[in-house]
Design an enzyme around this catalytic site. Structure first.
Site, PDB file in Angstrom:
ATOM      1  N   THR A   1     -23.180  68.470  28.305  1.00  0.00           N
ATOM      2  CA  THR A   1     -22.370  68.573  29.518  1.00  0.00           C
ATOM      3  C   THR A   1     -21.968  70.010  29.841  1.00  0.00           C
ATOM      4  O   THR A   1     -21.150  70.236  30.746  1.00  0.00           O
ATOM      5  CB  THR A   1     -21.105  67.714  29.356  1.00  0.00           C
ATOM      6  OG1 THR A   1     -20.421  68.124  28.152  1.00  0.00           O
ATOM      7  CG2 THR A   1     -21.458  66.241  29.225  1.00  0.00           C
ATOM      8  N   GLU A   2     -22.538  70.974  29.140  1.00  0.00           N
ATOM      9  CA  GLU A   2     -22.100  72.367  29.264  1.00  0.00           C
ATOM     10  C   GLU A   2     -22.181  72.907  30.689  1.00  0.00           C
ATOM     11  O   GLU A   2     -21.359  73.726  31.104  1.00  0.00           O
ATOM     12  CB  GLU A   2     -22.922  73.264  28.327  1.00  0.00           C
ATOM     13  CG  GLU A   2     -22.547  73.171  26.866  1.00  0.00           C
ATOM     14  CD  GLU A   2     -23.272  72.048  26.142  1.00  0.00           C
ATOM     15  OE1 GLU A   2     -23.265  72.039  24.898  1.00  0.00           O
ATOM     16  OE2 GLU A   2     -23.854  71.170  26.820  1.00  0.00           O
TER      17      GLU A   2
END
Length: 260
Positions: free
Chosen positions: A134-135
């Protein structure tokens, strides 16, 4: 041993529990140190045949790096002058583990947590657990965990995960063999125990040397890999476990492994 990781021992299996439930078992320097110390302890104990990595509680396996403002040891505070980042050290240590490493994914495994899952040899997950990187949602990219992700996630699937930041469920991941098994929450322990039981009765020497060979062959050309494989096979055949395995097969009995 770090307080962030709890060790549990049952027969030939050592379980490492990331014990930061209030922080969704987020990854920090203490967690990394605790996992590394746990692996050291497991390998130092000749009676341990497998290691299980899991998280405390039933919400998260590991939610990745701690994003809270007061987080301690967050992975995102990096000294550019010092290349010895603890996440890199943790990945190297997990890669070098001589024992089978099984991820028991009790909840969501996101970002660095998904990296930990990808570093494990086998994965048993709750079918509703979310897996992903999810960076990109916070302006980053999963840099540190790309090496294990590239080994375990198909290229197109990984690219979509990285570019969208959208996770998938373990049940969905099963189709691409990102996990070995995806089961209902109430079947997680039984399935993990079943899988580990199929490992711990096999030759520990064969597994240890085999894991070493797999790690090396992965980065070799085909010709170099075949040359190395001949050398390893000849040496494995000389071990006490191999001689015992052949003898047990001929005598139609269960082998008595010595891990030698």
């Amino acid at each position: 041993m770090s307080a962030a990781v709890r060790i549990e021992r049952k027969d030939a299996v050592m379980t490492l529990v990331i014990d930061r439930e209030s922080r969704r078992n987020a990854l920090n320097a203490d967690v990394a140190a605790g996992i590394c110390a746990g692996l050291d302890a497991a390998e130092a104990d000749r009676a341990v045949r497998a290691v299980v990595l899991t998280g405390a509680g039933d919400k998260a396996f590991c939610a990745g790096g701690d994003l809270q403002p007061n987080a301690q040891g967050t992975p995102f505070t990096i000294d550019a002058a010092d290349p010895r980042h603890y996440v890199a050290g943790l990945i190297r240590r997990m890669d070098a583990c001589r024992l089978p490493l099984v991820a028991r994914v009790n909840g969501h495994a996101l970002a660095g947590g998904f990296g930990l899952v990808s570093c494990c040899d086998l994965v048993v997950a709750r079918e509703d657990a979310r897996l992903g990187v999810t960076e990109v949602r916070v302006g980053l990219f999963p840099m540190m965990i790309l090496p294990p992700l590239l080994r375990t996630v198909p290229a197109r699937v990984l690219m979509e995960m990285c570019l969208t930041g959208e996770p998938i469920t373990a049940k969905e991941a099963l189709a691409d063999r990102i996990v070995n098994y995806a089961v209902p929450a109430d079947a997680l322990d039984a399935k993990t125990d079943w899988l580990v039981s199929r490992i711990v009765d096999k030759s520990p020497t064969g597994i240890r040397l085999g894991k070493q060979a797999l790690a090396k062959v992965r980065d070799m050309s085909a010709d170099s890999a075949l040359e190395y494989a001949q050398f390893m096979l000849a040496n494995m055949a000389r071990t006490k476990d191999a001689r015992e395995g052949f003898a047990a097969f001929a005598e139609k009995r269960a082998p008595q492994w010595t891990a030698e």
